[in-house]
Design an enzyme around this catalytic site. Structure first.
Site, PDB file in Angstrom:
ATOM      1  N   VAL A   1       8.507  -1.843  -0.765  1.00  5.89           N
ATOM      2  CA  VAL A   1       7.671  -1.389   0.347  1.00  5.89           C
ATOM      3  C   VAL A   1       8.453  -0.406   1.220  1.00  5.89           C
ATOM      4  O   VAL A   1       7.900   0.583   1.714  1.00  5.89           O
ATOM      5  CB  VAL A   1       7.172  -2.592   1.191  1.00  5.89           C
ATOM      6  CG1 VAL A   1       6.396  -2.117   2.412  1.00  5.89           C
ATOM      7  CG2 VAL A   1       6.313  -3.520   0.342  1.00  5.89           C
ATOM      8  N   CYS A   2       9.735  -0.643   1.392  1.00 10.85           N
ATOM      9  CA  CYS A   2      10.561   0.154   2.316  1.00 10.85           C
ATOM     10  C   CYS A   2      10.516   1.659   2.043  1.00 10.85           C
ATOM     11  O   CYS A   2      10.317   2.439   2.976  1.00 10.85           O
ATOM     12  CB  CYS A   2      11.989  -0.354   2.327  1.00 10.85           C
ATOM     13  SG  CYS A   2      12.137  -2.082   2.860  1.00 10.85           S
TER      14      CYS A   2
END
Length: 187
Positions: free
Chosen positions: A46-47
């Site tokens: 996700v980062c």
């Protein structure tokens, strides 16, 4: 968490920025608006989507007088390696702070002590180094950087217009409120 309205605590850390290693401290947050975006770890899932999205908003944020900082508990060396190997992260031109000592993550009360990683959290800091907004989400929920624009515009408006407040869904140029006894129960 009672960080709203408090000054950023002192820290010094190394960061990766535009191909160089630089030192960053709490003093960098003074004299201009800042967005500090904590995320769990480099080389994850996700980062990179969040940091790329933040980069997509970076020019607009800069036009508003805002500097952007991303922070994870990885080192500045890991940030460089990630920048050199990820298509999404290679686009990032804002400052990527390393927090391997966990000092910054603890100062902002976002360190997950069990994992040693920062929570997914975003802070808007005013030119005095005072925290104005906090958003924290679960690790699996990515943020939308475009939502920062109206929050920053509202924070800047309120700072310039003491005694006025911005209602929900306020947009630049929209009506504000002047809290008073006359408004109690009428909104």
């Amino acid at each position: 968490m009672a960080l709203i309205g408090t000054e950023v605590l002192p820290f010094k850390a190394m960061a990766f920025h535009n191909g160089e290693f630089i030192e960053v401290s709490d003093e960098n947050f003074k004299g201009k608006w800042s967005v500090v975006c904590f995320y769990p770890a480099d080389f994850t899932f996700v980062c990179p989507t969040e940091l790329e999205d933040l980069q997509d908003q970076y020019a607009t944020l800069k036009d508003l007088g805002v500097e952007v900082y991303s922070v994870s508990t990885d080192s500045h060396f890991v940030h460089k390696a990630w920048h050199d190997s990820s298509e999404a992260i290679s686009k990032v031109t804002y400052i990527m702070i390393g927090d391997p000592s966990h000092t910054i993550s603890r100062n902002f009360d976002v360190l997950d002590e069990a994992s040693g990683m920062a929570n997914r959290a975003t802070f808007i800091i005013d030119p005095d180094g005072v925290i104005q907004t906090v958003e924290i989400t679960a690790d699996g929920i990515g943020r939308d950087a475009s939502t920062l624009i109206n929050k920053i515009k509202a924070a800047q408006y309120v700072r310039k217009h003491p005694g006025e407040v911005c209602p929900a869904k306020w947009k630049e140029g929209g009506e504000t409120l002047k809290p008073s006894l006359d408004l109690v129960g009428k909104i």
